[in-house]
Design a protein around this motif. Structure first.
Motif, PDB file in Angstrom:
ATOM      1  N   TYR A 113      -6.033   3.436  -7.420  1.00  0.00           N
ATOM      2  CA  TYR A 113      -5.994   4.664  -6.761  1.00  0.00           C
ATOM      3  C   TYR A 113      -7.312   5.012  -6.120  1.00  0.00           C
ATOM      4  N   SER A 114      -7.409   5.378  -4.823  1.00  0.00           N
ATOM      5  CA  SER A 114      -8.672   5.956  -4.349  1.00  0.00           C
ATOM      6  C   SER A 114      -8.068   7.474  -3.478  1.00  0.00           C
ATOM      7  N   ILE A 115      -9.142   8.181  -3.388  1.00  0.00           N
ATOM      8  CA  ILE A 115      -8.849   9.412  -2.811  1.00  0.00           C
ATOM      9  C   ILE A 115      -8.912   9.239  -1.290  1.00  0.00           C
ATOM     10  N   LEU A 116      -7.750   9.818  -0.484  1.00  0.00           N
ATOM     11  CA  LEU A 116      -7.896   9.628   1.061  1.00  0.00           C
ATOM     12  C   LEU A 116      -8.451  10.906   1.515  1.00  0.00           C
ATOM     13  N   GLU A 117      -9.443  10.558   2.288  1.00  0.00           N
ATOM     14  CA  GLU A 117     -10.213  11.809   3.065  1.00  0.00           C
ATOM     15  C   GLU A 117      -9.285  12.714   4.122  1.00  0.00           C
TER      16      GLU A 117
ATOM     17  N   GLU B 233      -3.552   0.829  -3.464  1.00  0.00           N
ATOM     18  CA  GLU B 233      -3.510  -0.490  -3.263  1.00  0.00           C
ATOM     19  C   GLU B 233      -4.339  -1.440  -4.049  1.00  0.00           C
ATOM     20  N   TRP B 234      -3.992  -2.592  -4.030  1.00  0.00           N
ATOM     21  CA  TRP B 234      -4.655  -3.624  -4.918  1.00  0.00           C
ATOM     22  C   TRP B 234      -4.815  -2.953  -6.342  1.00  0.00           C
TER      23      TRP B 234
ATOM     24  N   THR C 299       0.821  -1.141  -0.034  1.00  0.00           N
ATOM     25  CA  THR C 299       0.002   0.014  -0.049  1.00  0.00           C
ATOM     26  C   THR C 299       0.951   1.257   0.123  1.00  0.00           C
ATOM     27  N   PHE C 300       0.590   2.205  -0.713  1.00  0.00           N
ATOM     28  CA  PHE C 300       1.512   3.530  -1.003  1.00  0.00           C
ATOM     29  C   PHE C 300       0.493   4.525  -0.968  1.00  0.00           C
TER      30      PHE C 300
ATOM     31  N   LEU D 265       4.292   9.911  -0.836  1.00  0.00           N
ATOM     32  CA  LEU D 265       4.438  10.509   0.628  1.00  0.00           C
ATOM     33  C   LEU D 265       4.860   9.632   1.928  1.00  0.00           C
ATOM     34  N   ASP D 266       4.816   8.098   1.488  1.00  0.00           N
ATOM     35  CA  ASP D 266       5.407   7.296   2.581  1.00  0.00           C
ATOM     36  C   ASP D 266       6.786   7.094   2.379  1.00  0.00           C
ATOM     37  N   GLU D 267       7.572   7.656   1.509  1.00  0.00           N
ATOM     38  CA  GLU D 267       8.920   7.502   1.193  1.00  0.00           C
ATOM     39  C   GLU D 267       9.653   8.773   0.981  1.00  0.00           C
ATOM     40  N   ASP D 268      10.933   8.804   1.544  1.00  0.00           N
ATOM     41  CA  ASP D 268      11.812  10.171   1.417  1.00  0.00           C
ATOM     42  C   ASP D 268      12.401  10.155  -0.135  1.00  0.00           C
TER      43      ASP D 268
END
Length: 57
Positions: free
Chosen positions: A53-57, A49-50, A3-4, A21-24
């Motif tokens: 792409y989906s929007i994060l709230e 994931e899977w 998951t990214f 965002l989860d990696e520098d």
């Protein structure tokens, strides 16, 4: 499955440039907008994931 999280940095026609965002890293990923939710704008945060792409709230 991994998951990214990404943020939309820019939108150029049929493509969007995403920053992870989860990696520098300063690398940007070029993704076809057809693979992204249609309501994205610059600054939108996304979850990948899977192979979707989906929007994060």
């Amino acid at each position: 499955m991994n998951t990214f999280t990404y943020q939309v940095v820019s939108i150029d026609g049929d493509y969007a440039r995403l920053k992870r965002l989860d990696e520098d890293s300063d690398d940007l990923k070029l993704v076809a907008r057809a693979l992204l939710p249609p309501e994205i704008t610059e600054g939108t945060k996304l979850l990948y994931e899977w192979m979707q792409y989906s929007i994060l709230e």
